[in-house]
Design an enzyme around this catalytic site. Sequence first.
Site, short mmCIF file in Angstrom:
data_model
loop_
_atom_site.label_atom_id
_atom_site.label_comp_id
_atom_site.label_asym_id
_atom_site.label_seq_id
_atom_site.Cartn_x
_atom_site.Cartn_y
_atom_site.Cartn_z
N PRO A 144 -10.78 55.46 50.65
CA PRO A 144 -12.19 57.29 50.92
C PRO A 144 -11.68 57.38 52.37
O PRO A 144 -11.50 58.80 52.45
CB PRO A 144 -13.31 57.03 50.24
CG PRO A 144 -13.02 55.86 50.00
CD PRO A 144 -12.00 54.92 49.96
N ILE A 351 9.41 84.62 38.35
CA ILE A 351 10.83 85.54 37.49
C ILE A 351 10.13 85.53 35.81
O ILE A 351 10.12 86.38 35.04
CB ILE A 351 11.89 84.50 37.18
CG1 ILE A 351 12.71 84.75 38.52
CG2 ILE A 351 13.04 85.01 36.12
CD1 ILE A 351 13.52 83.81 39.06
N GLU A 383 2.25 59.38 48.38
CA GLU A 383 3.81 58.82 49.47
C GLU A 383 3.42 58.38 50.83
O GLU A 383 4.64 59.01 51.51
CB GLU A 383 4.82 58.56 48.16
CG GLU A 383 4.18 57.85 46.78
CD GLU A 383 4.85 56.77 45.93
OE1 GLU A 383 6.08 56.86 46.75
OE2 GLU A 383 4.58 57.27 45.08
N GLU A 387 4.19 66.19 56.30
CA GLU A 387 3.59 66.15 58.30
C GLU A 387 4.04 64.77 58.67
O GLU A 387 4.64 64.87 59.68
CB GLU A 387 2.19 66.43 58.22
CG GLU A 387 1.56 67.98 58.23
CD GLU A 387 1.86 68.57 56.32
OE1 GLU A 387 1.06 67.69 55.88
OE2 GLU A 387 2.09 69.58 56.04
#
Length: 404
Positions: A144, A351, A383, A387
Amino acid sequence: MNVARRADTLYHDLYSPAEVVDTRARARGVADRVIAPAWHRIANADESVASFPRDVFTALADAGLFRVPFTADHGGDGLVHRAMATASVIEELAYHSNSVAAIYDVHCLLAGTALASAHEALRGKHLARLMDGTAVAAFATTEPEASSDLSAEAVRTTAEAHAEGFRITGRKRFITNAPVADFVIVLCGMGSGHTAVLIETSRPGVRVSAPDRKTGNRGQLTADIVFDEVIVPRENVIGEAGRGLRVALQSLTFGRIGIAAAGVGMAQAAFDHAAHHLEQRRAFGRRLGENQYWQFRMAERALQLESARNLYLKAAMRMDTESCAPEPEAAMAKICGTELAVDMARDAVQIHGGYGFMRELADGSTFAVEAIYRDAKIGEIYEGTNEIQRWIVARTLFGRDITG
Ligand SMILES: Cc1cc2nc3c(=O)[nH]c(=O)nc-3n(C[C@H](O)[C@H](O)[C@H](O)COP(=O)(O)OP(=O)(O)OC[C@H]3O[C@@H](n4cnc5c(N)ncnc54)[C@H](O)[C@@H]3O)c2cc1C
């Protein structure tokens, strides 16, 4: 709906060795046969233990795809270019379902790589079951309050020495496969270091929460796992006690190449659906594809697909040939593949117009681009967020003195 595979005409695979080309073809055959008919169910079912795509998981195992990442002495396929072949498998799985690609990535690349580095007794007990699909594996670093930051100060799950081995206490979050896992590889803090431990989910004190409900990748079940004074024997430690971060990071580097490949798989699928729609759909008396705006946009995306696929294969090839952490290529490949998936999915929805926003019409028509749009985003986050990947690239450029 099956659409033409544009990669077959646009992409010329000059450097994949024959064993990689063969493995990709095998994976594509399995994915077309097993995942393509099930993608809509997998992408849309609400998360529950029952919604885990067990049929697909078992079919992948039966087809031998879980053996691709492993050496022959560990019971695997023993390929020379294991990382390239494995990443190619993941691209093929993600072409039809990013959930399935993520399940495979965590089972084989994260948990599997860590387990392959364990001592023989532990490996012997669990790796064969992982490869034949009779056990489902999970891999837990996130908590957490900790994920990008996995320093010993940040990780709260602890391993304490105990007469019978170690006592594990803590909570892990967002753990893929947790609701159906037979064992989980857990990164614990231990003093100023870390210890990686394999914990069977049947052990007293292990509690798995109900599955999280997510935007996309719904077939990839995640949940919290709580460890309430769980006792594990010393033999369950992977690598050296106190040096578990190295085990986790090795797995995550391989896993990141897999996530890059999954991004390419999703981007290619979105691209193929978009190209098909541009050729079929008419507005203002002509086909959408006759507008140069879309021709140029698709040409840009084709160029990015070429770069992203080559990058993940290059990162994997370095891993295969130099036995090193292939940075900065793995980080670059993850950024490139996952951001392309998001961008291409957004274009493909646009599209398709209103149809791109539909899960299902009353007549039963379904639209894969809607699911790809929801599934693609997570690639930029898990994973190692993108950044953090940019930080890795910058670190190669400037060194730790400047980047930290
Ligand atoms: C579907 C799903 C499946 C997952 N599966 C697993 C699993 O199987 N096992 C597992 O262990 N974890 C798993 N995760 C967790 C996942 O890896 C983390 O969510 C991810 O690493 C980001 O961590 P966080 O959510 O704690 O974000 P944080 O670490 O709190 O980061 C929040 C934001 O801050 C940015 N940030 C943080 N530090 C910096 C910095 N120094 N500079 C700039 N920006 C920064 C991040 O890039 C991000 O954008 C899963 C998550 C999801 C959603």
